[in-house]
Motif scaffolding. Structure first.
Motif, short mmCIF file in Angstrom:
data_model
loop_
_atom_site.label_atom_id
_atom_site.label_comp_id
_atom_site.label_asym_id
_atom_site.label_seq_id
_atom_site.Cartn_x
_atom_site.Cartn_y
_atom_site.Cartn_z
N UNK A 1 -3.38 4.86 -0.98
CA UNK A 1 -4.04 3.90 -1.87
C UNK A 1 -3.58 2.49 -1.53
N UNK A 2 -4.42 1.53 -1.90
CA UNK A 2 -4.04 0.13 -1.71
C UNK A 2 -5.08 -0.64 -0.94
N UNK A 3 -4.75 -1.88 -0.62
CA UNK A 3 -5.61 -2.78 0.14
C UNK A 3 -5.90 -2.17 1.51
N UNK A 4 -7.18 -2.06 1.89
CA UNK A 4 -7.49 -1.48 3.21
C UNK A 4 -6.80 -2.19 4.37
N UNK A 5 -6.60 -3.51 4.26
CA UNK A 5 -5.91 -4.22 5.32
C UNK A 5 -4.45 -3.76 5.42
N UNK B 1 2.88 2.83 12.46
CA UNK B 1 3.11 4.27 12.38
C UNK B 1 4.16 4.80 13.33
N UNK B 2 4.42 4.09 14.42
CA UNK B 2 5.40 4.59 15.39
C UNK B 2 6.83 4.19 15.08
N UNK B 3 7.03 3.40 14.02
CA UNK B 3 8.40 2.99 13.67
C UNK B 3 9.19 4.17 13.14
N UNK B 4 10.48 4.26 13.44
CA UNK B 4 11.31 5.34 12.87
C UNK B 4 11.43 5.17 11.36
N UNK B 5 11.27 6.27 10.62
CA UNK B 5 11.29 6.20 9.17
C UNK B 5 12.61 5.68 8.62
N UNK C 1 0.84 -1.20 0.00
CA UNK C 1 0.00 0.00 0.00
C UNK C 1 0.87 1.24 0.00
N UNK C 2 0.32 2.33 -0.53
CA UNK C 2 0.98 3.64 -0.48
C UNK C 2 0.31 4.43 0.62
N UNK C 3 1.08 4.82 1.63
CA UNK C 3 0.50 5.41 2.84
C UNK C 3 1.05 6.81 3.05
N UNK C 4 0.13 7.78 3.21
CA UNK C 4 0.49 9.16 3.53
C UNK C 4 -0.33 9.58 4.74
N UNK C 5 0.24 9.51 5.94
CA UNK C 5 -0.55 9.79 7.15
C UNK C 5 -1.08 11.21 7.21
#
Length: 885
Positions: A387-391, A400-404, A376-380
């Motif tokens: 976009x992508x699979x909802x799962x 989300x809490x992982x260091x980039x 998935x492509x994720x932009x918080x």
């Protein structure tokens, strides 16, 4: 389910343009027939469909017949004024709904003449080959020819909150709609993957068309207020007819002139009908709709806001109503233990993470795998770019809490895509020189066979057969609770493990997903219980999912298994409601796997039990029930056009809590309607008694029709409107709903109205008789004394409707600023009728002797004191009875 005929044979490259046009002529365009709306003429006619309007029309005709053209025109103007207000408000509500309309699927991609083409969706025909990909709305019902990770959101049609994975093929006959994995349906959304599908149904022959037909064939019941006002109108018709005919007969027997008798009959008819009732009721409901509009609740049909005040049962959909209609990670189950992680549903999730499973290294490892084994492509910060699979989007939120930097350094070397055969996905990542990580996720029964170890922070340990069986049981437990589950595993290698890298894995744990409940739902449901309103969930989703969500929002206790009735059981229970079945229907609060037609049957069942039923929903599958319910409530943000069209109210913020606000406002309106009805009816009944009594004691016409109309449209309407706009009595939301069988005015109310009217009559008849017999004034002066005395006493009468007369200065009437504004306005206009020559001539006002003012005030205060004394005696008797009990 709509049975589909066998699809016509289609060439591999799709239809030719000529063949498509031929089939289009046979099947018609691929469009839905919209719900029929009232025409402009029908809206106008509806404003005159009232018994009270008929009585006033007859009175106007009699006035014209007897030569009183001005009175006839005035009465006709009142009728037109009522109609104009009602029409304007309904037209405004309809215009507001037009702004909510969404367009149908405008374009579709299909194979025509062997080439992919974008064509108008309305031109699709059975036999067309659709090309589908993520982001598309499905334009017709179609069987899949091939599918690549194709997932479709069907929540609007089936109530399933999770996307459905689609596979090629043809569903066996009789397969329930929610389980047809081989077919896509018009109006649903492709959320991931791509595929080709053969169109088998278009337009009204689709599943969406079937629901639309069900909506159109469902009649909307009249609202309780409309029914009760109609009943009150009939009572007034009989009262008016009896009084008028009785007086006309008496006058004829006494030998009074026919013209005079008919004029007095018209006065009685005008006096008996509260001309301001329709105006005040309409404006009261309109004011309520404005209050609700500020709470982002759009009211389409004015009486609907009052209906909410009588609602005793609310049947609610699950997806998008009680839940957010999106996917979040709900539970993680690791070797260290099990924990819930649902930030939007559990504000205390941070406390759980501080000490426990969510703070351990196992959870951090799951977060890493969730981010790496993910396409998935994720932009918080910008959801529109996600976009992508909802799962997989939900897994990104979990990670989300992982260091980039840790993710950026993990270079992907290889991928094994998810397929229906393997039921898992794997990726290989270069974490550092000499260190490769394999990340795997998939179905538990597909991942476990590849695992020989179990992951720990210190390193992998052996995974026994017994432990594998235990993890399978845990996955089954999560599924039984309605959660969709993914298993995670990993392995580390010093170098790339080759193409067959899904082997010798270390088991990590389970991640389970659920559509999160809305935060405001639980307190809203608690408020409904306090108000005596029963809330029932009816969804097309899985029974276990429905039960889990019901527990989370407080519809069921967390430790309560809860009796969930399924759609398979419901028909027998409704057809044969024996003792046990009736008790089960009465107790059940959750209905799962129910179809749109079964929701309709469920609402009808409660309505037959004399319940006022509200229905909330957002999907196409909810539309028939929304239309059949006494009050249909649609979600405006995520809801479908069909649902919004079928509903009476649209929640523009999709908040279930707004329903509680609307219910409270509905109860306030109902309480205020009853209050101003008591006021109007006591005023009008006193007018009838005064006119009749004075006409008998002093032969002649004691008041003119225009004078009665002035009283009914000024000194009645504005104080009544002020009562209608008040805050209402306290504690309305701690009382049970008012029974729909109860009339607006009960027997006790009519007795109270009669006593009030008698007290007002004593003052009016006394003023006229004193002026005529004691003072010896002319009939015209006595007429004016009676007119002004009735105007003053009706203005003062508004203070007789405080809920508790013992706290007069703190009562809701005295604190109602609209009351004081109405009194000031009416007082000014009443004075103008004496001071302005034109108004004096119109109302036949003559100069009054100075003593007239004292007589008017004195007899008005006499009536007020009589009313207050009667209220004090009644309150004392009620208190004595209560203490004796």
């Amino acid at each position: 389910m709509v049975p589909a005929a066998a699809p016509p044979p289609t060439p591999a490259p799709g239809l030719t343009t000529a063949e498509a046009q031929r089939r289009l002529r046979e099947t018609g365009p691929n469009v839905l027939v919209t719900i029929a709306r009232d025409t402009l003429l029908r809206l106008i006619i509806r404003q005159f469909q009232s018994i009270t309007v008929l009585v006033l029309a007859v009175a106007a005709a009699v006035s014209v017949f007897t030569g009183d053209y001005l009175e006839g025109i005035a009465i006709g103007a009142v009728v037109l004024l009522n109609a104009a207000i009602g029409f304007a408000l309904e037209w405004q509500a309809r215009a507001s709904m037009d702004a909510l309309h969404a367009l149908d699927v405008p374009q579709a991609r299909a194979l025509r003449d062997g080439q992919p083409r974008r064509i108008p969706a309305a031109e699709l025909v059975p036999g067309d080959v659709l090309l589908l990909e993520a982001g598309d709305l499905v334009p017709a019902d179609a069987d899949l020819l091939d599918a690549h990770q194709l997932q479709v959101n069907e929540s609007a049609l089936t109530g399933e909150s999770l996307p459905v994975a689609k596979v090629p093929g043809v569903a066996p006959a009789g397969t329930p709609l929610a389980e047809q994995r081989q077919r896509v349906f018009k109006g649903t959304a492709v959320v991931d993957g791509n595929g080709r599908a053969l169109v088998v149904a278009t337009g009204m022959r689709t599943e969406l068309g079937h629901v639309t037909k069900l909506v159109q064939s469902t009649e909307r019941p009249p609202t309780p207020l409309e029914t009760k006002l109609d009943a009150l109108g009939k009572q007034l018709l009989w009262l008016t007819g009896a009084l008028t005919l009785g007086y006309v007969g008496l006058g004829w027997a006494q030998g009074q002139p026919l013209g005079q008798v008919l004029k007095t009959g018209v006065v009685l008819a005008v006096a008996a009908i509260p001309e301001g009732l329709a105006i005040v009721a309409t404006l009261a409901m309109a004011f309520g709709t404005l209050r609700l509009a500020r709470q982002r609740v759009l009211v389409k049909h004015l009486p609907a806001v009052e209906t909410l005040g009588s609602t005793s049962v609310i049947v609610t959909d699950k997806t998008g109503t009680l839940t957010q209609n999106r996917i979040e990670v709900h539970t993680v189950w690791l070797p260290e233990g099990r924990a819930e992680v649902m930030p939007t549903a559990r504000p205390d999730a941070g406390e759980c993470a501080a000490a426990g499973v969510l703070a351990g290294p196992g959870f951090a490892h799951v977060q890493l795998l969730a981010a790496l084994c993910n396409n998935a492509t994720y932009h918080p910060t910008d959801p529109s770019r996600t976009t992508g699979d909802p799962l997989e989007i939900a897994l990104w939120q979990l990670a989300g809490t992982l260091p980039g930097g840790a993710l950026a350094a993990a270079n992907r070397l290889a991928e094994q895509a998810f397929s229906a055969d393997t039921r898992l996905m794997g990726t290989v990542h270069q974490l550092a020189p000499g260190r490769c990580l394999v990340a795997v996720k998939g179905a538990t029964e597909a991942v476990l066979p590849h695992c020989c170890h179990q992951w720990t922070a210190a390193g992998p340990v052996l995974l026994s057969t017994e432990e594998k069986a235990l993890w399978l049981a845990r996955a089954e437990e999560l599924a039984t609770n309605g959660l969709r589950t993914l298993a995670f595993a990993s392995a580390e290698w010093p170098e790339h493990p080759g193409s067959d890298f899904v082997r010798e894995l270390a088991w990590v744990g389970l991640v389970a997903f659920l559509d999160p409940p809305r935060l405001e739902v639980a307190p809203a449901l608690a408020a409904c219980r306090t108000a005596g309103i029963r809330v029932i969930m009816a969804t097309g989703d899985h029974p276990a999912t429905a039960r889990t969500v019901a527990r989370q929002v407080g519809l069921l206790d967390r430790n309560d298994d809860g009796d969930v009735i399924t759609g398979d059981e419901l028909p027998d229970l409704l057809r044969h409601p024996n003792g046990a079945g009736r008790r089960r229907l009465h107790r059940a609060q959750v209905f799962a796997r129910v179809s749109p037609a079964q929701k309709l049957d469920l609402i009808t069942y409660y309505q037959q039990g004399s319940q006022v039923v509200g229905m909330t929903g957002d999907g196409v599958n909810d539309a028939p029930a929304l239309r059949r319910a006494d009050i249909g409530i649609a979600m405006g943000q995520r809801g479908t056009q069909v649902a919004a069209e079928a509903a009476d109210l649209v929640l523009q913020d999709d908040a279930f809590g707004s329903i509680v606000v609307a219910i409270e406002q509905g109860r306030v309106i109902l309480a205020n309607i009853r209050t101003f009805l008591l006021y109007l009816m006591s005023c009008n009944l006193s007018e009838v008694l005064i006119v009749t009594s004075v006409a008998v004691l002093h032969p002649g016409v004691p008041l003119w029709p225009l004078q009665i109309l002035f009283l009914n449209l000024l000194t009645d309407v504005f104080p009544a409107l002020a009562l209608a706009l008040g805050p209402g009595p306290a504690g309305l939301m701690t009382r049970p709903p008012r029974s729909p069988k109860k009339p607006l005015l009960t027997g006790r109310d009519w007795r109270r109205t009669g006593l009030y009217a008698l007290a007002l009559t004593i003052g009016g008849v006394g003023a006229f008789s004193f002026a005529r017999w004691k003072m010896g004034w002319s009939f015209e002066v006595c007429n004016n004394v009676l007119f002004y005395q009735m105007a003053l006493v009706q203005l003062l009468h508004v203070f007789d409707f405080a809920a508790d007369h013992r706290t007069f200065w703190r009562s809701e009437v005295v604190r109602n600023r609209y009351v004081w504004g109405a009194l000031a306005l009416c007082g000014a206009v009443v004075m103008a009728t004496y001071l302005v020559p034109g108004l004096r001539a119109l109302l036949n006002i003559v100069p009054l002797p100075p003593a007239a003012l004292g007589l008017i005030v004195g007899f008005s205060l006499l009536s007020v004191l009589l009313v207050q004394a009667g209220r004090w005696v009644a309150a004392s008797d009620s208190k004595a009875v209560a203490e004796a009990a």
